[in-house]
Design an enzyme around this catalytic site. Structure first.
Site, PDB file in Angstrom:
ATOM      1  N   PRO A  27      -8.051   5.702 -30.191  1.00 13.52           N
ATOM      2  CA  PRO A  27      -8.127   4.880 -29.221  1.00 13.52           C
ATOM      3  C   PRO A  27      -8.069   5.649 -27.790  1.00 13.52           C
ATOM      4  CG  PRO A  27      -6.069   4.723 -30.122  1.00 13.52           C
ATOM      5  CD  PRO A  27      -6.713   5.498 -31.038  1.00 13.52           C
ATOM      6  N   ARG A  38     -12.498   6.551 -28.750  1.00 16.40           N
ATOM      7  CA  ARG A  38     -13.322   7.819 -28.826  1.00 16.40           C
ATOM      8  C   ARG A  38     -13.790   8.338 -30.183  1.00 16.40           C
ATOM      9  NH1 ARG A  38     -12.925   9.461 -23.713  1.00 16.40           N
ATOM     10  NH2 ARG A  38     -11.019   8.733 -22.457  1.00 16.40           N
ATOM     11  N   SER A  72      -6.504  13.465 -10.996  1.00 13.96           N
ATOM     12  CA  SER A  72      -7.439  14.494 -11.818  1.00 13.96           C
ATOM     13  C   SER A  72      -8.709  14.317 -11.675  1.00 13.96           C
ATOM     14  CB  SER A  72      -6.701  14.488 -13.175  1.00 13.96           C
ATOM     15  OG  SER A  72      -6.937  15.593 -13.973  1.00 13.96           O
ATOM     16  N   THR A 112      -6.221   5.762 -22.014  1.00  6.49           N
ATOM     17  CA  THR A 112      -6.245   5.208 -20.455  1.00  6.49           C
ATOM     18  C   THR A 112      -7.266   3.832 -20.230  1.00  6.49           C
ATOM     19  OG1 THR A 112      -7.916   6.967 -20.187  1.00  6.49           O
ATOM     20  CG2 THR A 112      -5.807   7.348 -19.127  1.00  6.49           C
TER      21      THR A 112
END
Length: 545
Positions: A500, A508, A65, A503
């Site tokens: 959290p 964040r 992506s 990945t």
């Protein structure tokens, strides 16, 4: 079992580096391409088992992506084009992490747990993006499928949403459409042309759109699709992959995070532009005004435009169907207020991650879901589609209601209901703007975003953060939510939350407030609280100004 001997033999050609542990997350597996060969082979095995279990075709998409070019990844697609179930995400992680000598045991474990009939036929569709590593990695998937005696169809270079679409078409025996790339273009473009034919005097200006293809697969597919559009949409394509690097200073993620246009695109003031991400399942719109200021229209603005249009059509058609917008905690507070207070639309908040939004949207007659990052689509229940069709075909329907019903039918056909799809979303947005006679500036002015800021804090282990209330409140570590609450109280119209990453080992941080200065200050103060209470690593977060 001859089958397992073949798996052993083939598996030795795709060996797992000892000790490497990867997790199947919201986006499947995603990491540096050099570490993925064994994963791809094993996902070929797993997709074959999933196909035998569901007695249906399963998809495997090789893509990372919006990640950098050197990464790659893989995700599995279930029979209706949706994400694979949580239990099978677990099996994916187990298979991926089994050491070489334990692979057969792990495989047999899945077969036993799921009571899979190994003589059942299996069919797997495989697609890949334009990364240099995708060719050999998708071959490893095909090797995995054949090792267990499955049949595969290699679609080669396709966008992620196109592969989801193919799987759905195949498993609905063509009811959803024809399982070819041309079938996809025909269905979407015909519906788009039918929609814009409702507008008599579109100018060349209104038909023109600048598209940033993120130097990825979306650019190739837009080029292929152009002839199907019969000049009803005239696209200037930038970052088409001919010279730039995939996702480098371009694409939807870059534009959304950096709040500026991509490099490699020339924009005139007021011109409508959009950016896809690397595998074309996200889209954001933007323009620059006469003063050169950048204006972003993200997933929230897109969801608002689409849901307003659909609500108006449903009202005109006299159909009593429930319409809802599904958002995450990242949705701008202004969009939520506008939808609830002005449009009187139901708004649901779910955890981040497309599968959560998709699931919540299925509970309504019409469910519009978009993440702020531009990933989203619209779902219609079977009952809603049938009611719309009956109305369109009923000879006694008056003209106004019939027009609305026909517009709704074509809208349904332009939408890829399996997953967020930048190409399909672009066609839908362009059709809505044309029908409503709206400029991008008028669309932008529906509501004003509250200034916001997103930051990342590196931590030694992201699992120390635990959240509740659709990720809007932190439960662990102790004291963090209290710290956030007291910081939020310092600013007007403020809101902040932390979660959290799915990945990587980062937390964040999101903050919004009445002014950009306040949003920046709040985001920084919350980052400090995370750093101090949740095991931050490296330097303490610095103030933004």
């Amino acid at each position: 079992m001859a089958q397992f001997q073949e798996v052993s033999k083939q598996s030795s050609l795709h060996p797992k580096p000892a000790g490497l542990v990867l997790q199947y997350g919201t986006a499947g597996f995603r990491t540096n391409a050099k570490q993925l060969d064994h994963i791809m082979f094993r996902m070929g095995l797993l997709a074959t088992l999933r196909s035998k279990k569901t007695k249906a075709t399963i998809g495997v998409m090789v893509t990372a992506s919006h990640n950098p070019e050197e990464d790659n990844g893989v995700k599995l697609v279930d029979p209706m084009g949706e994400m694979v179930t949580p239990a099978w995400e677990g099996y994916a992680t187990q298979l991926a992490n089994a050491e070489q000598e334990d692979l057969l045991t792990a495989l047999k474990d899945v077969i036993e747990k799921e009571a899979i009939n190994m003589s059942q036929e299996a069919n797997v569709f495989v697609g890949k993006d334009t990364r240099s590593s995708s060719a050999s990695l998708s071959q490893a998937v095909l090797d995995g499928v054949s090792a267990l005696g499955g049949h595969s169809k290699d679609y080669g270079l396709v966008t992620t949403p196109q592969l989801h679409y193919m799987v759905c078409c195949q498993n609905t025996q063509g009811k959803y459409g024809e399982a070819t790339v041309d079938g996809y273009y025909n269905k979407l473009c015909q519906a788009f042309i039918q929609l814009v034919n409702n507008v008599s005097n579109r100018t060349e200006n209104q038909k023109h759109l600048c598209v940033d293809g993120a130097n990825g697969i979306g650019a190739l597919k837009v080029r292929e699709m152009e002839r199907h559009l019969k000049r009803e949409l005239q696209i200037s394509l930038f970052n088409d992959g001919s010279k730039g690097k995939l996702n480098h200073e371009c694409g939807a993620d870059f534009v959304k995070v950096q709040q500026k246009p991509p490099t490699g695109i020339k924009i005139n003031a007021g011109e409508r532009c959009c950016s896809f991400d690397g595998d074309a399942d996200r889209i954001v719109y933007y323009y620059t005004d006469a003063e050169g200021r950048f204006h972003l229209l993200d997933g929230d603005k897109i969801a608002t435009l689409i849901s307003t249009f659909l609500k108006e059509l449903l009202t005109e058609a006299g159909l009593d169907l429930k319409i809802a917008v599904v958002q995450t905690a990242y949705a701008n507070g202004s969009s939520t207020h506008y939808l609830e207070d002005t449009m009187k639309v139901i708004v649901r908040c779910t955890k981040t991650g497309v599968k959560h939004l998709h699931h919540a949207a299925q509970e309504f007659d019409t469910g519009v879901y978009f993440e702020a990052n531009g990933h989203g689509t619209v779902l219609f229940s079977k009952a809603a589609e049938e009611k719309i069709q009956q109305l369109a075909e009923d000879p006694n329907t008056n003209d106004k209601r019939k027009r609305a019903a026909l517009l709704l039918q074509n809208t349904i056909n332009v939408i890829n209901q399996t997953v967020g799809d930048a190409i399909s979303d672009m066609l839908l947005i362009e059709a809505i703007l044309a029908i409503k006679g709206m400029t991008v500036q008028q669309w932008d002015a529906i509501y004003s975003d509250l200034p916001n800021r997103q930051l990342k804090v590196k931590v030694s282990d992201r699992r120390v953060i635990d959240t509740t209330d659709a990720e809007r409140r932190a439960v662990c570590p102790a004291g963090l939510q209290e710290a956030i609450d007291s910081l939020v109280k310092k600013y007007r119209l403020a809101r902040s939350f932390v979660r959290p990453s799915g990945t990587e080992d980062v937390v964040r941080v999101y903050a919004e407030a009445e002014t950009q200065e306040s949003a920046d200050a709040l985001a920084h103060e919350v980052s400090l609280a995370v750093y101090r209470l949740a095991g931050g690593v490296g330097d303490e977060p610095k103030p933004l100004h």
